[in-house]
Design an enzyme around this catalytic site. Structure first.
Site, PDB file in Angstrom:
ATOM      1  N   GLU A  38      -2.707  -8.373   4.084  1.00 25.05           N
ATOM      2  CA  GLU A  38      -1.722  -8.042   5.006  1.00 25.05           C
ATOM      3  C   GLU A  38      -2.162  -8.138   6.318  1.00 25.05           C
ATOM      4  OE1 GLU A  38       0.897  -4.482   4.551  1.00 25.05           O
ATOM      5  OE2 GLU A  38       0.632  -4.547   2.198  1.00 25.05           O
TER       6      GLU A  38
ATOM      7  N   GLU B 227      -2.588  -0.383  -1.118  1.00 26.46           N
ATOM      8  CA  GLU B 227      -2.919   0.751  -0.331  1.00 26.46           C
ATOM      9  C   GLU B 227      -3.089   2.132  -0.546  1.00 26.46           C
ATOM     10  OE1 GLU B 227      -0.266   0.507   3.424  1.00 26.46           O
ATOM     11  OE2 GLU B 227      -1.296  -1.188   4.076  1.00 26.46           O
TER      12      GLU B 227
END
Ligand code: AHR
Length: 506
Positions: free
Chosen positions: A291, A173
């Site tokens: 995710e 991320e």
């Protein structure tokens, strides 16, 4: 009653379902590792300190691969801390979750646990506070057979055979302002390209995942994918997607979360294919949806978040969401969405696995139990194998605040050619009553009559019902009646339900 119809057509193949679609994610966060999978004092603990009751549940869940060790955690992680004699491993501050990491469980222990549950390791490198050299060092430590300083160190640490990790995440991320080392797409793209190029110089057959966006609502979404893929295209096999959904009170929109996931997937495929065209490449990039889940992020932000310069607890209770029936229905619909893109979503990781936004919960010294979300995952992993089929679903629609008109029923079918079996996974988003689903089996010909049908659903008159420590078996899959009328199957899908229809050999 609402009405819906779908067709089971073996010829309507979307693509082969990668076993890696049924992966999960375990981060050094909260009680995922410590008091989760690892609790040496627990009555069920094995000689390595791993809870065997949790191992059995993970096996039942059917998890093909596990992404490790983070998540946000990885962006401040020094992998060297987590190998070697346990007594000499340093304690470190984990700035991502404001906790203390003891490093009692590290790479060797985690691989030993994976061997027990029968899952593949998907390893993430730190590109937040570290770079190319540290990634190469970890690669050499993990994968090189022997005869070099780092590979010999691994051997001295007790592991003669290489870990032979095949799939690697290039950071985590990096588009998120909360990430240690948060970067622009250009900065991260360059670093990821250099790291990937160097890793491929060691082993060109590695499978590498470049970080995509942390969600489709990120301000850089789309452009982030274009830039990072432009930098890394020839070195990577996957771009990641991350998405979490929560019920903020608008149930209709929440039940339609799969619409956002579908938009997300389509947009990333379009961007990846655009970069492919611009580069004149003959290689396609797949999606690693590494995710995804329901996550009550607002609760973490407002209640759970740890602060204080003198407050760095070890394995505190963090992100321990309790999932309702409605959560599990949305969760099941996200699996349907990914299966509908099985040709390009070839890796995915349910975030996460134990205690932290997890399908499996544990109490220290006590029980382990299945959350509501456990059931759609286990069933889809067990039966959603082979090839994904476009089920040509038709149903009524309803109006949502976030996504406009949305289909009441979404579904996908799968065909396991080897076993000669079929499965249909369907979600009924109607809140005001059941939907009669007609499944047309005409395309199966004579085979239709030979197959045994079972139908199981996740639903409850109380859509807030959940499994808890006090009542761990409140919610489970239940059998649904059906009728058979020639080549037509009729099933009444309850309001707010997730259902699987199996056609198997008697
Ligand atoms: O899964 C919890 C967190 O969500 C992960 O650490 C991070 O990657 C994401 O923001």
């Amino acid at each position: 009653m609402h009405a819906a119809r779908l067709t089971l057509q073996p010829a309507a193949s979307i693509g082969a379902i990668s076993p890696r679609l049924y992966g999960s994610f375990l981060e050094h966060l909260g009680r995922a590792v410590y008091d989760g999978i690892y609790e040496p004092g627990h009555p069920s603990a094995d000689a390595d300190g791993f809870r065997t009751d949790v191992i059995e549940l993970v096996k039942e869940l059917g998890v093909s691969a596990v992404r490790y060790p983070g998540g946000n955690f990885v962006s401040g992680f020094r992998w060297e801390d987590s190998v070697g004699p346990r007594g000499e491993r340093p304690r470190r501050l984990d700035l991502a979750w404001h906790t203390t990491e003891t490093n009692e469980v590290g790479l060797h222990e985690f691989q030993a646990w994976l061997d027990k549950v029968g899952s593949e390791l998907m390893l993430a490198v730190n590109l937040g506070t570290r770079g190319v050299q540290e990634a190469l060092d970890l690669l050499e430590y993990a994968n090189h057979r022997g005869g070099t300083a780092l590979s010999e160190q691994r051997i001295a640490n007790g592991r003669t055979e290489p870990f032979d990790v095949r799939i690697w995440c290039l950071g985590n991320e990096m588009d998120g302002p909360w990430q240690l080392g948060h970067s622009t797409a250009e900065e991260y793209g360059r670093l990821a390209a250099k790291t990937a190029g160097a890793m491929k110089a060691y082993d060109p057959d590695l499978e590498l995942v470049v970080c995509g966006s942390s969600g489709s609502s990120m301000p850089t979404f789309g452009e982030w994918e274009r830039v990072t893929l432009t930098e890394t295209y020839e070195h990577v096999e996957y771009i990641s997607c991350h998405a979490y959904y929560e019920n903020t009170g608008d149930l209709g929109s929440f039940l339609a979360s799969g619409v956002d996931m579908d938009f997300f997937i389509r947009s990333v495929i379009a961007t990846a294919d655009h970069v492919k065209a611009v580069r004149g490449s003959d290689k396609s990039i797949d999606i690693s949806f590494d995710e995804w889940n329901i996550w009550y992020i607002s609760r973490f932000e407002n209640v759970d978040r740890i602060t204080g310069v003198d407050n760095w607890p070890i394995a505190p209770r963090l992100l321990e969401d309790t999932y309702s029936v409605a959560d599990a229905v949305v969760f099941g619909s996200l699996l349907i969405t990914m299966l509908k893109h099985a040709d390009r979503v070839t890796s995915a990781s349910l975030a996460q696995l134990v205690n932290v936004i997890a399908p499996i919960m544990t109490e220290p010294g006590g029980a382990a139990w299945r959350q509501t979300t456990f059931f759609p995952f286990a069933a889809t992993s067990a039966h959603g194998r082979g090839v994904a089929l476009d089920a040509a679903v038709s149903s009524g629609t309803y109006r949502t605040e976030k996504f406009g008109e949305v289909a009441l029923v979404d579904a996908v079918a799968t065909h396991d050619e080897e076993a000669g079996t079929y499965a249909v996974f369907a979600v009924n988003r109607a809140v005001d009553g059941p939907t009669e689903l007609v499944v047309d089996l005409t395309a199966l010909g004579a085979r239709a009559g030979e197959l045994e049908v079972t139908v199981r659903t996740l639903s409850d008159p109380d859509i807030d019902a959940a499994n808890t420590r006090e009542d761990p078996e409140r919610v489970a899959l239940t059998d649904l009646p059906f009728t058979r009328d020639g080549d037509l199957l009729r099933v009444e899908l309850p309001a707010v339900s997730w259902t699987e229809i199996l056609l198997t050999n008697p």
